[in-house]
Design a protein around this motif. Structure first.
Motif, mmCIF file in Angstrom:
data_model
loop_
_atom_site.group_PDB
_atom_site.id
_atom_site.type_symbol
_atom_site.label_atom_id
_atom_site.label_comp_id
_atom_site.label_asym_id
_atom_site.label_seq_id
_atom_site.Cartn_x
_atom_site.Cartn_y
_atom_site.Cartn_z
ATOM 1 N N ALA A 183 0.825 -1.208 0.000
ATOM 2 C CA ALA A 183 0.000 0.000 0.000
ATOM 3 C C ALA A 183 0.859 1.257 0.000
ATOM 4 C CB ALA A 183 -0.930 -0.007 1.207
ATOM 5 N N VAL A 184 1.957 1.225 0.743
ATOM 6 C CA VAL A 184 2.860 2.388 0.782
ATOM 7 C C VAL A 184 3.523 2.600 -0.574
ATOM 8 C CG1 VAL A 184 4.882 3.382 1.894
ATOM 9 C CG2 VAL A 184 3.240 2.085 3.255
ATOM 10 N N LEU A 185 3.994 1.522 -1.190
ATOM 11 C CA LEU A 185 4.630 1.649 -2.508
ATOM 12 C C LEU A 185 3.630 2.111 -3.558
ATOM 13 C CD1 LEU A 185 6.895 -1.551 -2.474
ATOM 14 C CD2 LEU A 185 7.543 0.827 -1.979
ATOM 15 N N LEU A 186 2.394 1.621 -3.459
ATOM 16 C CA LEU A 186 1.365 2.077 -4.391
ATOM 17 C C LEU A 186 1.086 3.559 -4.217
ATOM 18 C CD1 LEU A 186 -0.775 1.364 -6.533
ATOM 19 C CD2 LEU A 186 -2.339 0.823 -4.645
ATOM 20 N N ALA A 187 1.028 4.014 -2.988
ATOM 21 C CA ALA A 187 0.805 5.443 -2.729
ATOM 22 C C ALA A 187 1.964 6.288 -3.248
ATOM 23 C CB ALA A 187 0.602 5.671 -1.235
ATOM 24 N N MET A 188 3.189 5.804 -3.099
ATOM 25 C CA MET A 188 4.349 6.526 -3.638
ATOM 26 C C MET A 188 4.257 6.655 -5.150
ATOM 27 S SD MET A 188 7.666 5.158 -1.541
ATOM 28 C CE MET A 188 7.898 5.496 0.196
ATOM 29 N N GLY A 189 3.923 5.571 -5.823
ATOM 30 C CA GLY A 189 3.824 5.619 -7.283
ATOM 31 C C GLY A 189 2.734 6.549 -7.766
ATOM 32 N N ILE A 190 1.567 6.495 -7.135
ATOM 33 C CA ILE A 190 0.466 7.376 -7.545
ATOM 34 C C ILE A 190 0.822 8.834 -7.268
ATOM 35 C CG2 ILE A 190 -1.940 7.972 -7.111
ATOM 36 C CD1 ILE A 190 -2.471 5.055 -6.485
ATOM 37 N N THR A 191 1.469 9.097 -6.148
ATOM 38 C CA THR A 191 1.880 10.475 -5.828
ATOM 39 C C THR A 191 2.868 11.012 -6.859
ATOM 40 O OG1 THR A 191 1.565 10.032 -3.470
ATOM 41 C CG2 THR A 191 2.886 11.949 -4.058
ATOM 42 N N ALA A 192 3.813 10.175 -7.269
ATOM 43 C CA ALA A 192 4.778 10.608 -8.282
ATOM 44 C C ALA A 192 4.080 10.925 -9.608
ATOM 45 C CB ALA A 192 5.834 9.522 -8.487
ATOM 46 N N LEU A 193 3.135 10.088 -10.014
ATOM 47 C CA LEU A 193 2.406 10.345 -11.262
ATOM 48 C C LEU A 193 1.577 11.618 -11.165
ATOM 49 C CD1 LEU A 193 1.204 6.732 -12.199
ATOM 50 C CD2 LEU A 193 3.086 8.041 -13.204
ATOM 51 N N VAL A 194 0.942 11.841 -10.027
ATOM 52 C CA VAL A 194 0.134 13.050 -9.843
ATOM 53 C C VAL A 194 1.016 14.297 -9.904
ATOM 54 C CG1 VAL A 194 -1.260 14.328 -8.179
ATOM 55 C CG2 VAL A 194 -1.711 11.916 -8.571
ATOM 56 N N CYS A 195 2.165 14.265 -9.260
ATOM 57 C CA CYS A 195 3.055 15.433 -9.244
ATOM 58 C C CYS A 195 3.595 15.743 -10.636
ATOM 59 C CB CYS A 195 4.199 15.203 -8.273
ATOM 60 S SG CYS A 195 3.682 15.091 -6.548
ATOM 61 N N ILE A 196 3.969 14.710 -11.386
ATOM 62 C CA ILE A 196 4.467 14.924 -12.750
ATOM 63 C C ILE A 196 3.366 15.491 -13.636
ATOM 64 C CG2 ILE A 196 5.358 13.759 -14.795
ATOM 65 C CD1 ILE A 196 6.800 11.823 -12.936
ATOM 66 N N ALA A 197 2.150 14.937 -13.523
ATOM 67 C CA ALA A 197 1.031 15.422 -14.344
ATOM 68 C C ALA A 197 0.684 16.864 -13.998
ATOM 69 C CB ALA A 197 -0.179 14.515 -14.149
ATOM 70 N N VAL A 198 0.679 17.196 -12.717
ATOM 71 C CA VAL A 198 0.354 18.567 -12.299
ATOM 72 C C VAL A 198 1.414 19.548 -12.787
ATOM 73 C CG1 VAL A 198 0.204 20.082 -10.273
ATOM 74 C CG2 VAL A 198 -1.080 17.944 -10.333
#
Length: 305
Positions: A183-198
């Protein structure tokens, strides 16, 4: 009284060149014809040839309001804009450099807390350290906000920012230790994608989000109300969907904050951060990113459960 022959011809006869072809060129009786006015010349008066024209008369041309004969004036006219752009680009690079160092420290601490079992058990067994780190985080955050602005002669800003980053990293690591590793690794990956997209969106879009500060304040108040309701409800009965709803709304709100602060950083909108407030800019982006990670972690952890 003047004689009839001295009067000018009527309009219908004046346009007839066969009858009055040389009327304009013939001097009238008893009148003095002044010489033709000299043509324009940038040289001082009194230097004319026999025909009343300066032998080197030229009409200056203009380009963007600057004399064409002086090409250096155009560079002087455009230099402040180029300098401001270069200063803003250097400011953005400095902010992202500081932000990268903060995120590297935070996610390194989170990785230690989720992969090293003794550390995980230690932070779970002693929650008082978490509350101590929260107190340090809150005090240092208030100090940094109060000292916001250009402080080139105040080197303690970087020290305070380091203490703030360590305290917040410990809090994020402690929260992550209560969730599964996937769950932590999944949250890290989604956060990275969100930051790059933003970030890509903010650098490409023409929509101005810096004028939405009031809307973001209302969203923050709504998020606080939902947090209070969720905390009261969870005391009596665990409602998974309510917890997930709070986490989803929190992630969306802080994503909007990330868009807002990124456009303030870029500086080509209605509002902008001063190029000397790099500490405050890095602090704002860091808070948004870590909060997005924690909300996504709560959502993904509740989903995996």
């Amino acid at each position: 009284m003047t004689s009839k022959i001295d009067n000018p011809p009527p309009y219908e006869e004046a346009i007839d060149h066969s009858k009055y072809g040389n009327y304009r060129n013939q001097p009238q009786h008893g009148s003095h014809v002044p010489p033709p006015p000299p043509s324009y010349s940038p040289s001082p008066p009194g230097y004319w040839d026999q025909e009343g024209v300066h032998p080197h008369a030229t009409i200056p041309t203009l380009s963007a309001g600057v004399h064409a004969s002086n090409s250096g004036d155009m560079e002087d006219f455009l230099r402040p804009r180029f300098e401001s752009t270069s200063i803003r680009h250097a400011f953005i690079r400095k902010v992202y450099l500081i932000l990268s160092a903060q995120l590297a420290v935070t996610f390194s601490v989170v990785a230690v807390f989720i992969f090293v079992d003794p550390v995980r058990l230690f932070v779970i067994r002693y929650p008082a350290i978490y509350w101590a780190s929260f107190a340090i985080f809150f005090v240092v955050y208030c100090i940094l906000l109060c000292c916001k602005g250009p402080r080139r002669r105040f080197p303690w800003n970087f020290l305070l920012l380091g203490v703030f980053t360590l305290a917040f990293s410990y809090m994020a690591g402690t929260i992550s230790s209560y969730y599964e590793t996937k769950a932590v690794l999944l949250a890290m990956g989604i956060t990275a994608l969100v930051c790059i997209a933003v970030t890509i969106f903010c650098f490409q879009t023409k929509v101005d989000f810096t004028s939405c500060g009031g809307f973001l304040c209302i969203a923050s108040v709504l998020l606080m109300v939902i947090w209070i309701v969720t905390a009261v409800v969870l005391v009596f009965q665990y409602v998974p969907w309510l917890h997930m709803l709070y986490a989803a709304i929190g992630a969306i709100v802080y994503t909007l904050f990330l868009v807002y602060n990124t456009q303030l950083l870029i500086g080509n909108r209605e509002l902008a951060i001063s190029s000397e407030e790099y500490i405050y800019a890095a602090l704002s982006l860091y808070m948004d990113i870590v909060q997005i990670f924690l909300f996504i972690l709560q959502f993904s952890g509740a989903a995996t459960d």
